[in-house]
Design a protein around this motif. Structure first.
Motif, PDB file in Angstrom:
ATOM      1  N   LYS A 134       0.852  -1.195   0.000  1.00  0.00           N
ATOM      2  CA  LYS A 134       0.000   0.000   0.000  1.00  0.00           C
ATOM      3  C   LYS A 134       0.887   1.243   0.000  1.00  0.00           C
ATOM      4  O   LYS A 134       1.904   1.278   0.689  1.00  0.00           O
ATOM      5  CB  LYS A 134      -0.903   0.023   1.239  1.00  0.00           C
ATOM      6  N   HIS A 135       0.476   2.239  -0.755  1.00  0.00           N
ATOM      7  CA  HIS A 135       1.167   3.522  -0.656  1.00  0.00           C
ATOM      8  C   HIS A 135       0.180   4.660  -0.895  1.00  0.00           C
ATOM      9  O   HIS A 135      -0.836   4.493  -1.577  1.00  0.00           O
ATOM     10  CB  HIS A 135       2.374   3.606  -1.596  1.00  0.00           C
ATOM     11  N   GLN A 136       0.503   5.774  -0.266  1.00  0.00           N
ATOM     12  CA  GLN A 136      -0.355   6.953  -0.310  1.00  0.00           C
ATOM     13  C   GLN A 136       0.486   8.151  -0.707  1.00  0.00           C
ATOM     14  O   GLN A 136       1.588   8.356  -0.195  1.00  0.00           O
ATOM     15  CB  GLN A 136      -1.016   7.177   1.055  1.00  0.00           C
ATOM     16  N   PHE A 137      -0.054   8.949  -1.648  1.00  0.00           N
ATOM     17  CA  PHE A 137       0.658  10.147  -2.091  1.00  0.00           C
ATOM     18  C   PHE A 137      -0.359  11.254  -2.297  1.00  0.00           C
ATOM     19  O   PHE A 137      -1.358  11.085  -3.011  1.00  0.00           O
ATOM     20  CB  PHE A 137       1.420   9.871  -3.388  1.00  0.00           C
ATOM     21  N   GLU A 175       5.117   2.006   8.901  1.00  0.00           N
ATOM     22  CA  GLU A 175       5.025   2.965   7.791  1.00  0.00           C
ATOM     23  C   GLU A 175       6.414   3.489   7.419  1.00  0.00           C
ATOM     24  O   GLU A 175       7.226   3.794   8.288  1.00  0.00           O
ATOM     25  CB  GLU A 175       4.128   4.126   8.209  1.00  0.00           C
ATOM     26  N   THR A 214       8.579   6.286   4.747  1.00  0.00           N
ATOM     27  CA  THR A 214       8.420   7.538   4.001  1.00  0.00           C
ATOM     28  C   THR A 214       9.510   7.660   2.945  1.00  0.00           C
ATOM     29  O   THR A 214      10.695   7.472   3.242  1.00  0.00           O
ATOM     30  CB  THR A 214       8.501   8.755   4.945  1.00  0.00           C
ATOM     31  N   ASN A 233      -3.444  13.046  -1.967  1.00  0.00           N
ATOM     32  CA  ASN A 233      -4.766  12.621  -1.495  1.00  0.00           C
ATOM     33  C   ASN A 233      -5.203  11.281  -2.084  1.00  0.00           C
ATOM     34  O   ASN A 233      -6.380  10.920  -1.986  1.00  0.00           O
ATOM     35  CB  ASN A 233      -5.809  13.690  -1.842  1.00  0.00           C
ATOM     36  N   LYS A 234      -4.275  10.537  -2.658  1.00  0.00           N
ATOM     37  CA  LYS A 234      -4.646   9.281  -3.297  1.00  0.00           C
ATOM     38  C   LYS A 234      -3.963   8.098  -2.624  1.00  0.00           C
ATOM     39  O   LYS A 234      -2.828   8.199  -2.165  1.00  0.00           O
ATOM     40  CB  LYS A 234      -4.271   9.309  -4.785  1.00  0.00           C
ATOM     41  N   LYS A 235      -4.693   6.980  -2.572  1.00  0.00           N
ATOM     42  CA  LYS A 235      -4.164   5.738  -2.017  1.00  0.00           C
ATOM     43  C   LYS A 235      -4.086   4.695  -3.126  1.00  0.00           C
ATOM     44  O   LYS A 235      -4.937   4.633  -4.009  1.00  0.00           O
ATOM     45  CB  LYS A 235      -5.050   5.222  -0.889  1.00  0.00           C
ATOM     46  N   TYR A 236      -3.070   3.850  -3.047  1.00  0.00           N
ATOM     47  CA  TYR A 236      -2.838   2.827  -4.058  1.00  0.00           C
ATOM     48  C   TYR A 236      -2.608   1.483  -3.365  1.00  0.00           C
ATOM     49  O   TYR A 236      -2.037   1.437  -2.263  1.00  0.00           O
ATOM     50  CB  TYR A 236      -1.627   3.177  -4.925  1.00  0.00           C
TER      51      TYR A 236
END
Length: 367
Positions: free
Chosen positions: A123-126, A168, A170, A128-131
């Motif tokens: 999972k990754h978030q950048f 998590e 970064t 305002n979107k999550k993938y």
């Protein structure tokens, strides 16, 4: 096939009282095991330090009369206890071409990598979107390249396998290579007074994706004057703008200025012109011609030139320069004293130089 941490016991029938050793080895080490003999059966108990490790355990019975050897396959536990996660590099450039790799090693409670083709969720978030991506383990690990987006920012990444999650991580997505930029100048006036400051500024420096370059980006301003002399001043960006300062020349001049982010990009070329403020060099000679007072040196509003203007006195005898004395102005004046113990009574030629001007004093007799 055994499961890690199972009790592994090897039995061999025998008709003698001999107790040969059993040699066992795996990727972690080797050892010799001594048996127990019960009812003509040799029993060898594999130590937990060997039976708890996933892989192939090889064994060989060390008996001169009977040559026996074989192997045991040990698989990992089904439940995932820990996830070892490695990510790098910790910073990448925006633009969808640079990436950071995440490597995941799910292990059981005995630190054995789990079986092949086990699903791992990345999972990754950048912004305002999550993938979410699902990959599978192979050769003990699972890995994925996570590419940057067009914008800069923080990329948050985690992994999960069989309801066990990693911490998590970064990755910093930094602006890409800067585009060409513009430069500007700010100055109080355009007079060459050798006192006021000219400020050089860049436009907001951005990359091809409209990201403002990172604070601290080093910008060098290269200056070429009308005599092809080279000057430079530097600045670092804050909010995309680099600022540098340089003192005005003390004589009429023209500067061609161009800025560079070394090895990456450059600015436009600007030209600054400076007007001469010192029009002539007044002076008086006293004290048996041994005291030369230069001044009053005046600026563009007929005021005294600011303190610190460099004035040079060149002393010649028979066309040979015997000394050059340099001083700076104070309250518009500079005084040179030619001491008797250094300059004997004789005839000398003097030249006063300041602000790009010069004035010759020929055949000056000292006594």
């Amino acid at each position: 096939m055994y499961t890690a941490n199972d009790s592994v016991l090897l039995n061999f029938s025998t008709n003698t009282d001999g107790k040969p050793s059993l040699y066992v080895t795996n990727s972690y080490g080797s050892t010799l095991i001594q048996p127990t003999l019960t009812n003509n059966v040799l029993k060898y108990k594999i130590p937990k330090s060997f039976s708890s490790k996933k892989g192939i355990l090889h064994w060989k019975l060390l008996d001169n009369k009977a040559s026996l050897e074989g192997s045991i396959k040990i698989k990992s536990l089904e439940q995932v206890k820990n996830i070892e996660t490695y990510i790098g590099p910790p910073s990448i450039n925006a633009g969808k071409t640079d990436y950071s790799m995440i490597v995941v090693i799910p292990t059981d409670s005995l630190d054995n990598p789990i079986r092949k083709d086990e699903e791992v969720i990345i999972k990754h978030q950048f912004l305002n979107k999550k993938y979410l991506d699902v990959i599978k383990t192979d050769n003990l690990i699972a890995y994925k390249n996570i590419y940057s987006k067009d914008k800069d920012g923080r990329l948050l990444i985690s992994s999960e396998c069989k309801n066990t999650a990693s911490k998590e991580f970064t990755v910093f997505v930094k602006p890409s290579i800067p585009k060409p930029f513009n430069i500007y100048s700010e100055r109080t006036h355009n007079y060459a007074d050798g006192n006021q400051i000219t400020t050089l500024k860049t436009s907001i420096i951005k990359d091809s994706y409209n990201n403002i370059v990172s604070d601290g980006t080093y910008v060098t301003f290269y200056i070429t004057d009308k005599n092809n002399n080279k000057l430079q001043t530097t600045g670092t960006t804050i909010n995309g703008i680099a600022t540098a300062k340089i003192i005005n020349p003390d004589h009429e001049d023209s500067w061609n200025i161009k800025a560079y982010i070394d090895g990456i990009t450059e600015s436009n070329l600007i030209t600054l012109k400076f007007e001469q403020v010192v029009k002539n060099i007044p002076y008086t000679i006293t004290n048996n011609n041994r005291t030369i007072t230069v001044g009053p040196i005046k600026s563009f509003m007929n005021q005294f030139i600011p303190d610190g203007l460099e004035v040079q006195l060149e002393i010649k005898k028979d066309n040979d320069i015997i000394n050059i004395i340099e001083k700076t102005s104070f309250n518009g004046y500079v005084t040179f004293n030619l001491k008797e113990d250094i300059y004997k009574d004789d005839i000398y030629n003097l030249t006063i130089k300041t602000a790009g001007l010069s004035k010759n004093i020929k055949d000056l007799k000292l006594w």
